[in-house]
Design a protein around this motif. Structure first.
Motif, PDB file in Angstrom:
ATOM      1  N   ILE A 638      50.858  52.014  45.856  1.00 14.87           N
ATOM      2  CA  ILE A 638      51.232  51.304  47.081  1.00 14.87           C
ATOM      3  C   ILE A 638      50.622  49.904  47.126  1.00 14.87           C
ATOM      4  O   ILE A 638      49.683  49.589  46.397  1.00 14.87           O
ATOM      5  N   GLU A 639      51.207  49.093  48.016  1.00 16.18           N
ATOM      6  CA  GLU A 639      50.682  47.744  48.194  1.00 16.18           C
ATOM      7  C   GLU A 639      49.817  47.713  49.434  1.00 16.18           C
ATOM      8  O   GLU A 639      50.117  48.372  50.427  1.00 16.18           O
ATOM      9  N   GLY A 640      48.741  46.953  49.372  1.00 16.86           N
ATOM     10  CA  GLY A 640      47.850  46.886  50.522  1.00 16.86           C
ATOM     11  C   GLY A 640      46.971  45.658  50.438  1.00 16.86           C
ATOM     12  O   GLY A 640      47.140  44.803  49.556  1.00 16.86           O
ATOM     13  N   GLY A 641      46.043  45.594  51.345  1.00 21.40           N
ATOM     14  CA  GLY A 641      45.150  44.449  51.362  1.00 21.40           C
ATOM     15  C   GLY A 641      43.698  44.899  51.310  1.00 21.40           C
ATOM     16  O   GLY A 641      43.376  46.046  51.578  1.00 21.40           O
ATOM     17  N   MET A 642      42.824  43.940  50.936  1.00 22.38           N
ATOM     18  CA  MET A 642      41.390  44.243  50.841  1.00 22.38           C
ATOM     19  C   MET A 642      40.572  43.088  51.371  1.00 22.38           C
ATOM     20  O   MET A 642      40.901  41.935  51.074  1.00 22.38           O
ATOM     21  N   LYS A 643      39.535  43.406  52.129  1.00 30.14           N
ATOM     22  CA  LYS A 643      38.494  42.413  52.391  1.00 30.14           C
ATOM     23  C   LYS A 643      37.424  42.728  51.371  1.00 30.14           C
ATOM     24  O   LYS A 643      37.024  43.899  51.253  1.00 30.14           O
ATOM     25  N   VAL A 644      36.952  41.731  50.634  1.00 33.72           N
ATOM     26  CA  VAL A 644      35.932  41.995  49.619  1.00 33.72           C
ATOM     27  C   VAL A 644      34.788  40.999  49.739  1.00 33.72           C
ATOM     28  O   VAL A 644      34.947  39.933  50.338  1.00 33.72           O
ATOM     29  N   SER A 645      33.654  41.330  49.182  1.00 34.61           N
ATOM     30  CA  SER A 645      32.541  40.381  49.168  1.00 34.61           C
ATOM     31  C   SER A 645      31.927  40.356  47.782  1.00 34.61           C
ATOM     32  O   SER A 645      32.155  41.256  46.973  1.00 34.61           O
ATOM     33  N   GLY A 646      31.160  39.320  47.489  1.00 39.01           N
ATOM     34  CA  GLY A 646      30.435  39.255  46.223  1.00 39.01           C
ATOM     35  C   GLY A 646      31.070  38.312  45.220  1.00 39.01           C
ATOM     36  O   GLY A 646      30.452  37.955  44.222  1.00 39.01           O
ATOM     37  N   MET A 647      32.296  37.934  45.423  1.00 39.81           N
ATOM     38  CA  MET A 647      32.935  37.045  44.445  1.00 39.81           C
ATOM     39  C   MET A 647      33.915  36.131  45.151  1.00 39.81           C
ATOM     40  O   MET A 647      34.524  36.483  46.150  1.00 39.81           O
ATOM     41  N   ARG A 648      34.072  34.924  44.603  1.00 39.95           N
ATOM     42  CA  ARG A 648      35.121  34.032  45.088  1.00 39.95           C
ATOM     43  C   ARG A 648      35.899  33.507  43.893  1.00 39.95           C
ATOM     44  O   ARG A 648      35.517  33.738  42.751  1.00 39.95           O
ATOM     45  N   GLY A 649      37.016  32.844  44.187  1.00 44.11           N
ATOM     46  CA  GLY A 649      37.817  32.300  43.088  1.00 44.11           C
ATOM     47  C   GLY A 649      38.839  33.283  42.545  1.00 44.11           C
ATOM     48  O   GLY A 649      39.109  33.300  41.343  1.00 44.11           O
ATOM     49  N   PHE A 650      39.338  34.179  43.402  1.00 45.98           N
ATOM     50  CA  PHE A 650      40.373  35.120  42.950  1.00 45.98           C
ATOM     51  C   PHE A 650      41.646  34.368  42.566  1.00 45.98           C
ATOM     52  O   PHE A 650      41.982  33.327  43.153  1.00 45.98           O
ATOM     53  N   ARG A 651      42.350  34.954  41.604  1.00 45.70           N
ATOM     54  CA  ARG A 651      43.660  34.409  41.250  1.00 45.70           C
ATOM     55  C   ARG A 651      44.669  35.540  41.188  1.00 45.70           C
ATOM     56  O   ARG A 651      44.296  36.680  40.911  1.00 45.70           O
ATOM     57  N   GLU A 652      45.928  35.161  41.412  1.00 46.12           N
ATOM     58  CA  GLU A 652      46.966  36.180  41.278  1.00 46.12           C
ATOM     59  C   GLU A 652      46.959  36.679  39.846  1.00 46.12           C
ATOM     60  O   GLU A 652      46.747  35.905  38.915  1.00 46.12           O
ATOM     61  N   GLY A 653      47.143  37.973  39.675  1.00 47.65           N
ATOM     62  CA  GLY A 653      47.132  38.545  38.324  1.00 47.65           C
ATOM     63  C   GLY A 653      45.787  39.125  37.929  1.00 47.65           C
ATOM     64  O   GLY A 653      45.677  39.869  36.955  1.00 47.65           O
ATOM     65  N   ASP A 654      44.710  38.795  38.701  1.00 48.05           N
ATOM     66  CA  ASP A 654      43.408  39.411  38.402  1.00 48.05           C
ATOM     67  C   ASP A 654      43.506  40.927  38.607  1.00 48.05           C
ATOM     68  O   ASP A 654      44.199  41.397  39.510  1.00 48.05           O
ATOM     69  N   ILE A 655      42.779  41.655  37.756  1.00 48.63           N
ATOM     70  CA  ILE A 655      42.751  43.120  37.912  1.00 48.63           C
ATOM     71  C   ILE A 655      41.351  43.527  38.368  1.00 48.63           C
ATOM     72  O   ILE A 655      40.352  43.200  37.715  1.00 48.63           O
ATOM     73  N   LEU A 656      41.279  44.229  39.496  1.00 51.43           N
ATOM     74  CA  LEU A 656      39.980  44.732  39.981  1.00 51.43           C
ATOM     75  C   LEU A 656      39.823  46.176  39.483  1.00 51.43           C
ATOM     76  O   LEU A 656      40.594  47.061  39.884  1.00 51.43           O
ATOM     77  N   LYS A 657      38.897  46.406  38.551  1.00 50.68           N
ATOM     78  CA  LYS A 657      38.636  47.772  38.064  1.00 50.68           C
ATOM     79  C   LYS A 657      37.647  48.417  39.052  1.00 50.68           C
ATOM     80  O   LYS A 657      36.479  48.054  39.090  1.00 50.68           O
ATOM     81  N   CYS A 658      38.162  49.316  39.877  1.00 49.16           N
ATOM     82  CA  CYS A 658      37.325  49.874  40.968  1.00 49.16           C
ATOM     83  C   CYS A 658      36.569  51.126  40.523  1.00 49.16           C
ATOM     84  O   CYS A 658      37.057  51.898  39.700  1.00 49.16           O
ATOM     85  N   TYR A 659      35.388  51.291  41.096  1.00 50.70           N
ATOM     86  CA  TYR A 659      34.595  52.503  40.812  1.00 50.70           C
ATOM     87  C   TYR A 659      33.692  52.815  42.008  1.00 50.70           C
ATOM     88  O   TYR A 659      33.351  51.939  42.805  1.00 50.70           O
TER      89      TYR A 659
END
Ligand code: GDP
Length: 667
Positions: A638-659
């Motif tokens: 599904i598609e969704g949104g995230m508020k995140v902290s700890g990093m800036r400079g996201f770009r489209e196409g980045d992959i967040l490997k979650c754990y």
């Protein structure tokens, strides 16, 4: 005041009054006409008390006579078959008498035997005779004999009792009972404070399960753990503990369920008692209501024509304490508790625990004879040579006579509360025998004793599983059991939960002391700290946790249990999040939109960012959203949104490997 007028007020004749006055301790002469008003008042009080004593004595004699008559009628010239050996319990049943009464009877005859102890036929037949039975030998199941009491011993004891010239009137042993919050603990504290034995100025006292006070030059022993559960437990284990009960009833609350339970115990045990109507200082105090309620259950107050002594007190203000103690002495005098200090010491254990410095310690309430330092004693399955005796003020004493509570040092292991102590030579087989792990009942509180450190070290060392030691106190048996059951469920293969002690009622000084000695945690459910315990816990580091909510206590246990085990942080892989849009980009908080891939993502996840297959940074999710709704997790695909902290400079196409990071016990 005119003597004739005084006689009239006392409903007697002048001659009779003048004749009786010397007996009451007033020497005013047979010809006196006038007496001082203050003396007249004292005479009135003494006259009332003496009348009361006579009346009570008469009533008591009548009820004893009626009781004996009924018993004799029933059993006289009956025959019963008794096997070669029979347990106290079985014999009581054969004789048709409640076992607690029967044990009391045996004790009065100098035989300290508990429920399951075996007595031989000779002894049993002598006892049966007293109950109006003729005993014949008959078959019956016999269990292993451990403490056979010889008939010779019984006959000897009975013979000496009939002469009993050596007997002294021993101090009465008093137990305080009543409903929770009616002031039992406060009353025990007030009695201790107002009547400290002469010469003492209320210094620091030791909690050893009982203390002694002095009233009118006479000693009274108080069991200082209130509550009938305690008392009942001790009695059930065969120890005759108290002689007199004080039933505490709050004047603003009246008779409550536990008051009635206490009355039940008092009546079953045939205990003389005094009702202390407490909290008289409170505006809502209504003494007549309490008396009316007592009348409703056939306990008629003395001043209403019955025989139940009621005396108003305020434990909080320390008022009425002397009067209460006088009444205790009064009812004790009617019974005359006799003991022979010249006999070898015998008594009942009222408290026991392992002290880190002193080893196994126990408090014995001496019932008969005298116990001395240096003597060998046997208590059920344990034994020892008395190294030292300490009284409740913590002072060393060389001996303890009848009704004296005293702490014993030098035992091989902790005995069970309620067990009988006897001064006796320790036989060899006993010395060799390993002392097993057994349960303790500590004034109604169950102790689980730890294995005797010296004897069973081998086994202990083999296991070496860390133990989380706890002491549990609760207000009622049901909640106590429920809490312990839940606590036990938290046990892990890597850590054992050991209930060092469990019981009903407030947390006492000895609980705090035990926690301190054993490095245990005290959990109190719906109970408080007694004043002594509070004082003791100030300057100690013992851990005490009180709550009215079981889960709060359990949560605390979970946290503490973790300290006993080694844990590691492991990563649990979650799904990937492909960034499709960047809405906000800052180090503190970025907002990105995208799609979940491979597996679901939990809201508490952390992530590493891959760009063109290379890790570039990391951060953690602050909030997950789907259609602007906050979510606990996002499903795969599904598609969704995230508020995140700890990093800036996201770009489209980045992959967040979650754990997820999880703490796991290393097994
Ligand atoms: P227990 O549960 O029977 O041992 O009762 P406590 O001794 O713990 O007393 C319960 C509460 O009643 C405490 O808050 C005491 O301070 C209070 N209390 C006890 N005795 C009196 C008294 O004589 N007067 C007043 N006003 N309060 C009392």
């Amino acid at each position: 005041m005119n003597v004739t007028e005084l006689a009239r007020q006392l409903r007697t004749t002048r001659a009779e009054l003048l004749e009786k006055l010397p007996e009451l301790g007033f020497d005013i002469g047979l010809r006196a006409i006038k007496i001082d008003n203050r003396v007249a008042e004292s005479i009135k009080r003494a006259w009332g008390e003496s009348g009361r004593k006579d009346r009570l004595r008469e009533q008591m004699a009548r009820s004893v006579a009626a009781h004996e008559k009924a018993e004799n009628k029933e059993s006289l010239s009956k025959e019963i078959a008794i096997p070669d050996k029979i347990s106290v319990n079985d014999l009581a049943q054969h004789l048709g008498t409640p076992v607690t009464h029967f044990i009391g009877y045996l004790m009065k005859n100098g035989i300290m035997a508990s429920l399951n102890e075996q007595i031989d036929f000779e002894t049993a037949s002598v006892v049966a005779e007293d109950y109006g039975f003729k005993a014949t030998r008959g078959d019956g199941a016999v269990r292993e004999d451990s403490h056979a009491v010889s008939s010779k011993a019984l006959r000897e004891i009975k013979a000496t009792r009939s002469q009993d010239v050596d007997g002294i009137v021993r101090p009465p042993v008093v137990v305080v009972m009543g409903h929770v919050d009616h002031g039992k603990t406060t009353l025990l504290d007030a009695i201790r404070k107002t009547n400290v034995v002469a010469g003492e100025s209320g210094g620091i006292t030791q909690h050893i399960g009982a203390y002694q006070v002095e009233e009118k030059g006479r000693l009274i022993t108080f069991l200082d753990t209130p509550g009938h559960e305690a008392f009942k437990a001790m009695r059930e284990r065969g120890g005759q503990v108290a002689d007199v009960a004080i039933l505490v009833v709050a004047a603003d609350d009246g008779l409550k369920p536990q008051t009635l339970e206490s009355i039940n115990v008092i009546q079953k045990e045939n205990l003389p008692f005094v009702v202390a109507i407490n909290k008289m200082d409170k505006p809502g105090a209504d003494i007549d209501r309490v008396k009316k309620e007592l009348t409703e259950i056939n306990l008629n107050p003395e001043d209403w024509g019955g025989k139940v002594i009621c005396t108003p007190v305020s434990a909080k203000k320390g008022e009425g304490i002397h009067e209460l103690l006088e009444m205790v002495l009064l009812v004790s005098d009617l019974e005359k508790f006799i003991a022979d200090p010249h006999k070898p010491g015998q008594g009942v254990i009222i408290e026991s625990h392992v002290d880190s410095g002193e080893g196994p310690v126990a408090t014995v309430l001496v019932h008969e004879g005298t116990l001395r330092v240096g003597e060998e004693v046997v208590i059920g399955s344990t034994f020892g040579k008395v190294k030292a005796l300490k009284d409740w003020k913590g002072e060393d004493v060389s001996e303890a006579g009848p009704s004296m509570p005293v702490k014993i040092l030098g035992l091989k292991s902790t005995p069970s509360v309620g067990e009988i102590l006897k001064v006796e030579k320790i036989d060899r087989s006993m010395r060799k025998k390993n002392v097993k792990q057994y349960r303790l009942v500590d004034t109604g509180e169950m102790h689980k004793a730890k294995e005797s450190k010296t004897e069973e070290k081998g086994e202990e060392e083999a296991e070496k599983i860390p133990e989380f030691l706890v002491i549990v106190k609760a207000d009622a048996l049901g909640s106590l059991e429920a809490f312990i059951a839940s606590l036990k469920k938290l046990e892990k293969p890597q850590v054992k939960i050991s209930i060092l002690k469990q019981g009903l009622g407030n947390i006492t000084e000895s609980d705090v002391q035990l926690a301190e000695d054993e490095n245990a945690v005290v959990y109190g459910f719906n109970v408080r700290l007694s004043q002594e315990a509070q004082r003791l816990s100030y300057n100690r580091k013992s851990e005490i946790k009180l709550s009215k909510i079981i889960y709060e206590l359990l949560d605390d246990a979970v946290v503490r249990l973790k300290k006993f085990v080694r844990t590691e942080i492991v990563e649990v892989t979650q799904g990937d999040f492909e960034v499709l849009k960047v809405f906000k980009d800052s180090k503190n908080e970025s907002i990105i939109g995208g799609r979940v891939k491979a597996a679901p993502i939990a809201a508490a996840s952390k992530f590493r960012v891959l760009r063109d297959g290379e890790p570039i940074d990391e951060g953690k999710i602050v909030e997950l959203q789907q259609n602007k709704q906050t979510m606990k997790s996002l499903k795969e695909g599904i598609e969704g949104g995230m508020k995140v902290s700890g990093m800036r400079g996201f770009r489209e196409g980045d992959i967040l490997k979650c754990y997820l990071e999880e703490e796991r016990i290393i097994s």
